[in-house]
Design a protein around this motif. Structure first.
Motif, PDB file in Angstrom:
ATOM      1  N   GLN A   1       0.822  -1.208   0.000  1.00 26.84           N
ATOM      2  CA  GLN A   1       0.000   0.000   0.000  1.00 26.84           C
ATOM      3  C   GLN A   1       0.858   1.260   0.000  1.00 26.84           C
ATOM      4  N   GLY A   2       1.939   1.293   0.750  1.00 26.48           N
ATOM      5  CA  GLY A   2       2.779   2.483   0.839  1.00 26.48           C
ATOM      6  C   GLY A   2       3.916   2.534  -0.169  1.00 26.48           C
ATOM      7  N   SER A   3       3.941   1.606  -1.118  1.00 19.64           N
ATOM      8  CA  SER A   3       5.021   1.577  -2.095  1.00 19.64           C
ATOM      9  C   SER A   3       5.029   2.860  -2.922  1.00 19.64           C
ATOM     10  N   PRO A   4       6.218   3.407  -3.185  1.00 17.48           N
ATOM     11  CA  PRO A   4       6.285   4.598  -4.032  1.00 17.48           C
ATOM     12  C   PRO A   4       5.858   4.313  -5.476  1.00 17.48           C
ATOM     13  N   TYR A   5       5.711   3.029  -5.836  1.00 16.64           N
ATOM     14  CA  TYR A   5       5.320   2.693  -7.202  1.00 16.64           C
ATOM     15  C   TYR A   5       3.856   2.282  -7.333  1.00 16.64           C
ATOM     16  N   ALA A   6       3.097   2.245  -6.244  1.00  8.87           N
ATOM     17  CA  ALA A   6       1.652   2.009  -6.351  1.00  8.87           C
ATOM     18  C   ALA A   6       1.058   3.205  -7.092  1.00  8.87           C
ATOM     19  N   GLY A   7       0.409   2.920  -8.221  1.00  5.29           N
ATOM     20  CA  GLY A   7      -0.161   3.990  -9.037  1.00  5.29           C
ATOM     21  C   GLY A   7       0.787   4.523 -10.101  1.00  5.29           C
ATOM     22  N   ARG A   8       2.004   3.989 -10.156  1.00  2.00           N
ATOM     23  CA  ARG A   8       2.984   4.424 -11.165  1.00  2.00           C
ATOM     24  C   ARG A   8       3.265   3.279 -12.135  1.00  2.00           C
ATOM     25  N   THR A   9       3.965   3.577 -13.201  1.00  2.00           N
ATOM     26  CA  THR A   9       4.184   2.574 -14.243  1.00  2.00           C
ATOM     27  C   THR A   9       5.440   1.743 -13.996  1.00  2.00           C
ATOM     28  N   LEU A  10       5.463   0.604 -14.648  1.00  2.00           N
ATOM     29  CA  LEU A  10       6.630  -0.271 -14.610  1.00  2.00           C
ATOM     30  C   LEU A  10       7.852   0.489 -15.112  1.00  2.00           C
ATOM     31  N   GLY A  11       7.703   1.259 -16.175  1.00  2.00           N
ATOM     32  CA  GLY A  11       8.819   2.023 -16.716  1.00  2.00           C
ATOM     33  C   GLY A  11       9.418   2.988 -15.711  1.00  2.00           C
ATOM     34  N   ASP A  12       8.572   3.541 -14.828  1.00  2.00           N
ATOM     35  CA  ASP A  12       9.064   4.463 -13.796  1.00  2.00           C
ATOM     36  C   ASP A  12      10.076   3.794 -12.862  1.00  2.00           C
ATOM     37  N   THR A  13       9.983   2.487 -12.701  1.00  2.00           N
ATOM     38  CA  THR A  13      10.897   1.784 -11.787  1.00  2.00           C
ATOM     39  C   THR A  13      12.309   1.679 -12.359  1.00  2.00           C
ATOM     40  N   GLU A  14      12.425   1.709 -13.673  1.00  2.00           N
ATOM     41  CA  GLU A  14      13.710   1.457 -14.346  1.00  2.00           C
ATOM     42  C   GLU A  14      14.342   0.168 -13.812  1.00  2.00           C
ATOM     43  N   MET A  15      13.484  -0.815 -13.546  1.00  2.00           N
ATOM     44  CA  MET A  15      13.897  -2.047 -12.876  1.00  2.00           C
ATOM     45  C   MET A  15      15.035  -2.770 -13.598  1.00  2.00           C
ATOM     46  N   ARG A  16      14.895  -2.999 -14.889  1.00  2.00           N
ATOM     47  CA  ARG A  16      15.924  -3.760 -15.602  1.00  2.00           C
ATOM     48  C   ARG A  16      17.247  -2.996 -15.633  1.00  2.00           C
ATOM     49  N   THR A  17      17.174  -1.694 -15.855  1.00  2.00           N
ATOM     50  CA  THR A  17      18.391  -0.875 -15.905  1.00  2.00           C
ATOM     51  C   THR A  17      19.091  -0.843 -14.552  1.00  2.00           C
ATOM     52  N   ARG A  18      18.320  -0.718 -13.478  1.00  2.66           N
ATOM     53  CA  ARG A  18      18.899  -0.568 -12.144  1.00  2.66           C
ATOM     54  C   ARG A  18      19.335  -1.882 -11.518  1.00  2.66           C
ATOM     55  N   THR A  19      18.706  -3.017 -11.921  1.00  2.00           N
ATOM     56  CA  THR A  19      18.957  -4.275 -11.215  1.00  2.00           C
ATOM     57  C   THR A  19      19.315  -5.451 -12.117  1.00  2.00           C
ATOM     58  N   SER A  20      19.133  -5.319 -13.417  1.00  2.00           N
ATOM     59  CA  SER A  20      19.272  -6.423 -14.386  1.00  2.00           C
ATOM     60  C   SER A  20      18.229  -7.518 -14.145  1.00  2.00           C
ATOM     61  N   VAL A  21      17.147  -7.190 -13.456  1.00  2.00           N
ATOM     62  CA  VAL A  21      16.053  -8.112 -13.186  1.00  2.00           C
ATOM     63  C   VAL A  21      14.945  -7.858 -14.200  1.00  2.00           C
ATOM     64  N   SER A  22      14.286  -8.917 -14.636  1.00  2.00           N
ATOM     65  CA  SER A  22      13.165  -8.787 -15.559  1.00  2.00           C
ATOM     66  C   SER A  22      11.847  -9.036 -14.836  1.00  2.00           C
ATOM     67  N   ILE A  23      10.887  -8.175 -15.091  1.00  2.00           N
ATOM     68  CA  ILE A  23       9.523  -8.376 -14.590  1.00  2.00           C
ATOM     69  C   ILE A  23       8.802  -9.189 -15.660  1.00  2.00           C
ATOM     70  N   VAL A  24       8.468 -10.435 -15.326  1.00  2.00           N
ATOM     71  CA  VAL A  24       7.875 -11.328 -16.320  1.00  2.00           C
ATOM     72  C   VAL A  24       6.355 -11.389 -16.245  1.00  2.00           C
ATOM     73  N   ALA A  25       5.779 -10.974 -15.113  1.00  2.00           N
ATOM     74  CA  ALA A  25       4.323 -10.970 -14.984  1.00  2.00           C
ATOM     75  C   ALA A  25       3.941 -10.154 -13.755  1.00  2.00           C
ATOM     76  N   VAL A  26       2.697  -9.705 -13.765  1.00  2.00           N
ATOM     77  CA  VAL A  26       2.099  -9.075 -12.594  1.00  2.00           C
ATOM     78  C   VAL A  26       0.771  -9.785 -12.362  1.00  2.00           C
ATOM     79  N   VAL A  27       0.536 -10.215 -11.135  1.00  2.00           N
ATOM     80  CA  VAL A  27      -0.719 -10.871 -10.790  1.00  2.00           C
ATOM     81  C   VAL A  27      -1.555  -9.876  -9.997  1.00  2.00           C
ATOM     82  N   ARG A  28      -2.737  -9.574 -10.534  1.00  2.00           N
ATOM     83  CA  ARG A  28      -3.657  -8.634  -9.888  1.00  2.00           C
ATOM     84  C   ARG A  28      -5.046  -9.260  -9.847  1.00  2.00           C
ATOM     85  N   ASP A  29      -5.618  -9.303  -8.659  1.00  2.00           N
ATOM     86  CA  ASP A  29      -6.971  -9.835  -8.498  1.00  2.00           C
ATOM     87  C   ASP A  29      -7.111 -11.222  -9.122  1.00  2.00           C
TER      88      ASP A  29
END
Length: 160
Positions: free
Chosen positions: A94-122
């Motif tokens: 609930q308090g995550s700075p990325y709740a309500g923001r886009t995957l691109g905003d995280t720059e996840m792959r650039t910052r960590t070399s980790v890939s987001i392969v799926a998101v499970v919602r509801d």
């Protein structure tokens, strides 16, 4: 597995299936948005033996509990032969700075070399989300990478 959908005039719909043991398990979705988890009597499938009223949030949590582990298990099985690669599921709190923001905003792959392969919602998996995919509190993010990268990804989703 066959799912039976039964209209309940004036109430909503019932969706259920029969387990290997002969029980019918289902969900009643009421017109007013309420949900009810039901289990039939083993001897009489038309008789409800147990029911639990669920809020929308509780329904979402239950769906995630049932759906996300299967997805992660499949990914783990596929990755098991690749040394040094691991699959984790991370929660967008609930308090995550990325709740309500886009995957691109995280720059996840650039910052960590980790890939987001799926998101499970509801209870619904969104495979290979695009950079414009918007996170919501309660999402389970399925990530693949090294242990070091996964720890960094967890930190990013938690603190930014």
């Amino acid at each position: 597995m066959d799912v039976t959908v039964t209209p309940l005039p004036g109430l909503g719909t019932q969706q259920d299936f029969t387990t290997r043991s002969g029980h019918r398990i289902g969900v009643i979705t009421y017109r007013d948005g309420r949900f009810e988890l039901i289990v039939s009597d083993h001897e009489d499938p038309d008789k409800v033996a147990a029911s639990v009223a669920l809020t929308t949030a509780e329904t979402s949590t239950l769906a995630n509990l049932l759906g996300a582990p299967q997805l992660v298990a499949q990914l783990n099985e596929q990755q098991s032969e690749v040394a040094g690669i691991t699959t984790w599921q991370l929660s967008v709190a609930q308090g995550s700075p990325y709740a309500g923001r886009t995957l691109g905003d995280t720059e996840m792959r650039t910052r960590t070399s980790v890939s987001i392969v799926a998101v499970v919602r509801d209870g619904t998996a969104h495979p290979s989300p695009r950079p414009d995919f918007q996170f919501a509190a309660g999402d389970l993010v399925v990530v693949v990478g090294t242990a070091k990268g996964l720890r960094a990804a967890s930190e990013i989703l938690e603190k930014g």
